[in-house]
Design a protein around this motif. Structure first.
Motif, PDB file in Angstrom:
ATOM      1  N   VAL A   6       0.981  -0.953   0.119  1.00 55.11           N
ATOM      2  CA  VAL A   6      -0.223  -0.107  -0.146  1.00 55.11           C
ATOM      3  C   VAL A   6       0.992   1.099   0.049  1.00 55.11           C
ATOM      4  CG1 VAL A   6      -1.960   1.421   1.172  1.00 55.11           C
ATOM      5  CG2 VAL A   6      -1.767  -1.196   1.205  1.00 55.11           C
ATOM      6  N   ILE A   7       0.710   1.911  -1.049  1.00 54.43           N
ATOM      7  CA  ILE A   7       1.786   2.977  -1.211  1.00 54.43           C
ATOM      8  C   ILE A   7       1.000   4.481  -0.790  1.00 54.43           C
ATOM      9  CG2 ILE A   7       3.061   4.671  -2.814  1.00 54.43           C
ATOM     10  CD1 ILE A   7       3.804   1.960  -4.527  1.00 54.43           C
ATOM     11  N   ILE A   8       1.323   5.022   0.240  1.00 56.56           N
ATOM     12  CA  ILE A   8       0.425   6.150   0.626  1.00 56.56           C
ATOM     13  C   ILE A   8       1.087   7.169   0.212  1.00 56.56           C
ATOM     14  CG2 ILE A   8      -0.474   7.390   2.845  1.00 56.56           C
ATOM     15  CD1 ILE A   8      -0.667   4.429   4.019  1.00 56.56           C
ATOM     16  N   ALA A   9       0.425   8.302  -0.408  1.00 54.25           N
ATOM     17  CA  ALA A   9       1.036   9.521  -0.957  1.00 54.25           C
ATOM     18  C   ALA A   9       0.302  10.513  -0.206  1.00 54.25           C
ATOM     19  CB  ALA A   9       0.858   9.335  -2.361  1.00 54.25           C
ATOM     20  N   GLU A  32      -0.412  -9.124   6.126  1.00 52.99           N
ATOM     21  CA  GLU A  32      -1.166  -8.791   4.952  1.00 52.99           C
ATOM     22  C   GLU A  32      -0.824  -7.548   4.215  1.00 52.99           C
ATOM     23  OE1 GLU A  32      -3.356 -11.034   3.919  1.00 52.99           O
ATOM     24  OE2 GLU A  32      -3.451 -12.131   5.959  1.00 52.99           O
ATOM     25  N   PHE A  33      -0.354  -6.628   4.928  1.00 59.40           N
ATOM     26  CA  PHE A  33      -0.005  -5.443   4.166  1.00 59.40           C
ATOM     27  C   PHE A  33       1.452  -4.970   4.558  1.00 59.40           C
ATOM     28  CE2 PHE A  33      -4.588  -5.627   4.895  1.00 59.40           C
ATOM     29  CZ  PHE A  33      -5.081  -5.396   3.547  1.00 59.40           C
ATOM     30  N   THR A  34       2.110  -4.271   3.425  1.00 62.61           N
ATOM     31  CA  THR A  34       3.130  -3.412   3.739  1.00 62.61           C
ATOM     32  C   THR A  34       2.783  -2.023   3.567  1.00 62.61           C
ATOM     33  OG1 THR A  34       4.658  -5.075   3.000  1.00 62.61           O
ATOM     34  CG2 THR A  34       5.568  -2.938   3.137  1.00 62.61           C
ATOM     35  N   VAL A  35       2.840  -1.002   4.333  1.00 62.27           N
ATOM     36  CA  VAL A  35       2.360   0.222   4.360  1.00 62.27           C
ATOM     37  C   VAL A  35       3.803   1.096   3.967  1.00 62.27           C
ATOM     38  CG1 VAL A  35       1.600   2.249   5.516  1.00 62.27           C
ATOM     39  CG2 VAL A  35       0.659   0.186   5.935  1.00 62.27           C
ATOM     40  N   HIS A  36       3.461   1.812   2.913  1.00 56.16           N
ATOM     41  CA  HIS A  36       4.853   2.663   2.240  1.00 56.16           C
ATOM     42  C   HIS A  36       4.507   4.088   2.240  1.00 56.16           C
ATOM     43  CE1 HIS A  36       8.581   3.433   0.314  1.00 56.16           C
ATOM     44  NE2 HIS A  36       8.041   3.705  -0.808  1.00 56.16           N
ATOM     45  N   GLU A  37       4.974   5.033   2.991  1.00 52.47           N
ATOM     46  CA  GLU A  37       4.432   6.232   2.853  1.00 52.47           C
ATOM     47  C   GLU A  37       5.556   7.016   2.065  1.00 52.47           C
ATOM     48  OE1 GLU A  37       3.411   8.265   6.854  1.00 52.47           O
ATOM     49  OE2 GLU A  37       4.074   6.283   7.578  1.00 52.47           O
ATOM     50  N   LEU A  38       5.219   7.514   1.021  1.00 53.94           N
ATOM     51  CA  LEU A  38       6.107   8.201  -0.089  1.00 53.94           C
ATOM     52  C   LEU A  38       6.580   9.414   0.611  1.00 53.94           C
ATOM     53  CD1 LEU A  38       4.733   7.700  -3.578  1.00 53.94           C
ATOM     54  CD2 LEU A  38       6.204   6.408  -2.601  1.00 53.94           C
ATOM     55  N   TYR A  39       5.958  10.281   1.038  1.00 51.48           N
ATOM     56  CA  TYR A  39       6.296  11.522   1.730  1.00 51.48           C
ATOM     57  C   TYR A  39       7.233  11.315   2.797  1.00 51.48           C
ATOM     58  CZ  TYR A  39       3.430  14.287  -1.625  1.00 51.48           C
ATOM     59  OH  TYR A  39       3.120  14.794  -2.877  1.00 51.48           O
ATOM     60  N   GLN A  65      -3.101   4.869  -2.402  1.00 50.19           N
ATOM     61  CA  GLN A  65      -3.723   5.500  -1.564  1.00 50.19           C
ATOM     62  C   GLN A  65      -3.341   6.932  -1.447  1.00 50.19           C
ATOM     63  OE1 GLN A  65      -4.163   3.709   2.829  1.00 50.19           O
ATOM     64  NE2 GLN A  65      -4.329   5.861   3.432  1.00 50.19           N
ATOM     65  N   PHE A  66      -4.543   7.783  -1.551  1.00 48.03           N
ATOM     66  CA  PHE A  66      -4.261   9.113  -1.512  1.00 48.03           C
ATOM     67  C   PHE A  66      -5.389  10.140  -1.353  1.00 48.03           C
ATOM     68  CE2 PHE A  66      -4.524   7.677  -5.866  1.00 48.03           C
ATOM     69  CZ  PHE A  66      -5.334   8.761  -6.486  1.00 48.03           C
ATOM     70  N   PRO A  74      -1.619  13.536  -5.687  1.00 50.17           N
ATOM     71  CA  PRO A  74      -0.483  14.438  -5.062  1.00 50.17           C
ATOM     72  C   PRO A  74       0.620  14.288  -5.719  1.00 50.17           C
ATOM     73  CG  PRO A  74      -1.289  13.256  -3.004  1.00 50.17           C
ATOM     74  CD  PRO A  74      -2.206  12.532  -4.428  1.00 50.17           C
ATOM     75  N   PRO A  75       1.446  15.518  -6.078  1.00 51.24           N
ATOM     76  CA  PRO A  75       2.587  15.292  -6.851  1.00 51.24           C
ATOM     77  C   PRO A  75       3.637  14.301  -6.850  1.00 51.24           C
ATOM     78  CG  PRO A  75       2.785  17.341  -5.666  1.00 51.24           C
ATOM     79  CD  PRO A  75       1.314  16.742  -5.433  1.00 51.24           C
TER      80      PRO A  75
END
Length: 184
Positions: A6-9, A32-39, A65-66, A74-75
């Motif tokens: 899950v890429i969170i932007a 179940e999930f890897t949470v990856h926060e881009l910012y 996810q955004f 988001p950019p």
């Protein structure tokens, strides 16, 4: 079975209501999930393409996810797509790393669902606004799934609009995880 990435932007996740709550719910399921926060990972905006590609390869499915920003993502997420989905890796004669992976969006939209319609305030549906993501998924031969959406966080009580309750937000987080688990 591999986990879902899950890429969170979200540029300001600490002050988020919906995306932060969704992230907290996902973190209760580390198997179940890897949470990856881009910012958080790239505060300077310099994306490590090799690292990101390896992360995607290590997961079965992918979620972006955004919050909807100016009728788009988001950019930093757009930059991620531009930088990471390279020729020879994501597409082209040898690019097959996303082939058959399920990809979905989980978005929060500040305005009400009725405003995202042909007859609504903005005259376009959220599905139409998100169509570039669907087309991208098809282009890389991924299996695009329906978008999970939370509408109406930025309501205006002065205009008679009802603000989502804490229960609405909690239920959306539970339903979000349930949706992702059933997507498999």
């Amino acid at each position: 079975m591999k986990k879902t990435l899950v890429i969170i932007a979200h540029p300001d996740i600490d002050n988020s209501v919906i995306n932060k709550r969704w992230m907290e719910e996902l973190q209760q399921y580390p198997d179940e999930f890897t949470v990856h926060e881009l910012y958080k990972s790239y505060p300077d905006g310099r994306i490590d393409v090799i690292k990101e590609q390896a992360l995607v390869e290590a997961h079965q499915d992918l979620v972006f996810q955004f919050p909807i920003y100016w009728f788009n993502c988001p950019p930093l997420l757009k930059q991620w797509l531009d930088d990471v989905l390279t020729y020879g890796w994501a597409y082209g004669s040898t690019g097959n790393q996303l082939k058959d992976k399920k990809i979905t969006l989980a978005v929060s939209a500040g305005i009400k669902e009725k405003d995202y319609s042909g007859d609504g305030r903005y005259q376009f549906s959220l599905k139409e606004l998100c169509s570039p993501f669907e087309l991208t998924a098809r282009y890389v031969k991924a299996d695009y799934q329906a978008t999970y959406v939370f509408y109406g966080m930025d309501t205006n009580p002065e205009e008679g609009e009802v603000q989502p309750t804490k229960n609405d937000i909690e239920q959306s987080a539970v339903n979000y995880v349930k949706y992702l688990l059933e997507m498999r």
